[in-house]
Every structure is written in structure tokens, then in C-alpha cells.
Design a protein around this motif. Structure first.
Motif, PDB file in Angstrom:
ATOM      1  N   UNK A  14       0.875  -1.016  -0.101  1.00  0.00           N
ATOM      2  CA  UNK A  14      -0.204   0.008  -0.603  1.00  0.00           C
ATOM      3  C   UNK A  14       1.108   1.786  -0.080  1.00  0.00           C
ATOM      4  N   UNK A  15       1.728   1.022   0.899  1.00  0.00           N
ATOM      5  CA  UNK A  15       2.760   2.744   0.944  1.00  0.00           C
ATOM      6  C   UNK A  15       3.968   2.920  -0.248  1.00  0.00           C
ATOM      7  N   UNK A  16       4.495   2.094  -0.635  1.00  0.00           N
ATOM      8  CA  UNK A  16       4.381   1.741  -2.672  1.00  0.00           C
ATOM      9  C   UNK A  16       3.611   2.590  -3.806  1.00  0.00           C
ATOM     10  N   UNK A  17       2.166   1.810  -3.457  1.00  0.00           N
ATOM     11  CA  UNK A  17       0.901   3.075  -4.161  1.00  0.00           C
ATOM     12  C   UNK A  17       0.851   3.838  -3.860  1.00  0.00           C
ATOM     13  N   UNK A  18       1.192   4.711  -2.807  1.00  0.00           N
ATOM     14  CA  UNK A  18       1.089   5.766  -2.360  1.00  0.00           C
ATOM     15  C   UNK A  18       2.362   6.686  -2.732  1.00  0.00           C
ATOM     16  N   UNK A  19       3.501   5.738  -1.942  1.00  0.00           N
ATOM     17  CA  UNK A  19       4.524   7.101  -2.827  1.00  0.00           C
ATOM     18  C   UNK A  19       4.243   6.914  -4.270  1.00  0.00           C
TER      19      UNK A  19
END
Length: 157
Positions: free
Chosen positions: A1-6
């Protein structure tokens, strides 16, 4: 999720700018904010919605969208100056102190003798109209500037 948000964070910010400008446009139209110089606000909100949306969907339009969003930011500053001027002029009659020749003070009468203030004393209303919120137009400035920065931060697809 964090990768997609970044990876998609600038896109999400621009999407929220589109929604924020659209909500501001709807609110201004519902309030009837369309007379004289007031028309600048809904026009700026509409342009901000279109520019941010086009910048998000069409990468080739990003430079134009950034320029338009920066103009929307300036329109918000113009609106802030207008709101301050209106707020100051609306509060001016309450500061007037009438004194007769003997030095006895009379209560201030708004807009000439015998006029009544519909909103009551200290309500910020004169003749049924509320004074404009002085910092409200800065929402357009913030949305425009934030959208311009987010479009500049996007990675080319």
C-alpha cells in the motif's frame, strides 16, 4: 500500500484539488456569488477544476494546467483583498461616535438617521447581509498552488 501511495501521491493530490475546486464552485453558485467582482471566484474555481483535471488526464497539458492553477492562486489573493475591504467598510459605521454641540454622545446610527440594523448590534450584519469571511478566498489560493506543485512533481508516464 505504501509503495502505491508513494508512486501515486501527486496524482491523488491533484485528484483532491479537482474535487476541492469543484466543491468550492458548487458552494459559490449555491450562495449566488455571481455579481460584479464576485464572479471571479466561481470562474477561478471552474478553471481550477478543468485545469487540474486536464493536467491529470492529459500529460501534454501539464504546463498549461500549472499556469492556470497559478492564476487561480492569484485570483484567491484578489478575493482575499476584496473580502478584507468589504469587511472593513462594513464595520466602519459601528465605529462612528456622534456628539452634539454640548459634547453629549449619541449612539451611532447605521446608514443615516432612522435606519435599523436587521442583524442586531454586533452581529456583523447590515441590512440583512452578512460581512464576507475575510480569509475564505485563500482556499482557492491553496488549492491552485497545491495542484500546480503536485502536477510539477508527477513522474512522466
Amino acid at each position: 500500500m505504501r509503495e502505491m501511495l508513494q508512486k501515486r501521491f501527486p496524482d491523488l493530490v491533484v485528484l483532491f484539488v479537482v474535487l476541492g475546486c469543484f466543491a468550492t464552485l458548487a458552494e459559490l453558485l449555491l450562495m449566488g456569488h455571481t455579481e460584479g467582482i464576485q464572479l471571479l471566484a466561481p470562474v477561478a474555481a471552474g478553471l481550477g477544476t478543468l485545469a487540474a483535471g486536464l493536467g491529470l488526464l492529459l500529460p501534454l497539458s501539464e504546463p498549461l494546467a500549472v499556469g492556470v492553477l497559478l492564476l487561480v492562486s492569484l485570483a484567491g489573493l484578489v478575493g482575499t483583498a476584496e473580502h478584507w475591504a468589504e469587511s472593513l467598510s462594513a464595520s466602519r459605521p459601528a465605529m462612528v461616535q456622534l456628539v452634539d454641540e454640548e459634547g453629549e454622545a449619541y449612539p451611532a446610527l447605521p446608514q443615516g438617521e432612522g435606519a435599523t440594523q436587521e442583524g442586531g448590534e454586533g452581529s456583523g450584519q447590515e441590512g440583512g447581509e452578512a460581512t464576507p469571511p475575510p480569509l475564505a478566498p485563500l482556499s482557492l489560493s491553496g488549492l491552485g498552488f497545491l495542484g500546480a506543485l503536485a502536477l510539477l512533481a508527477r513522474r512522466p508516464s
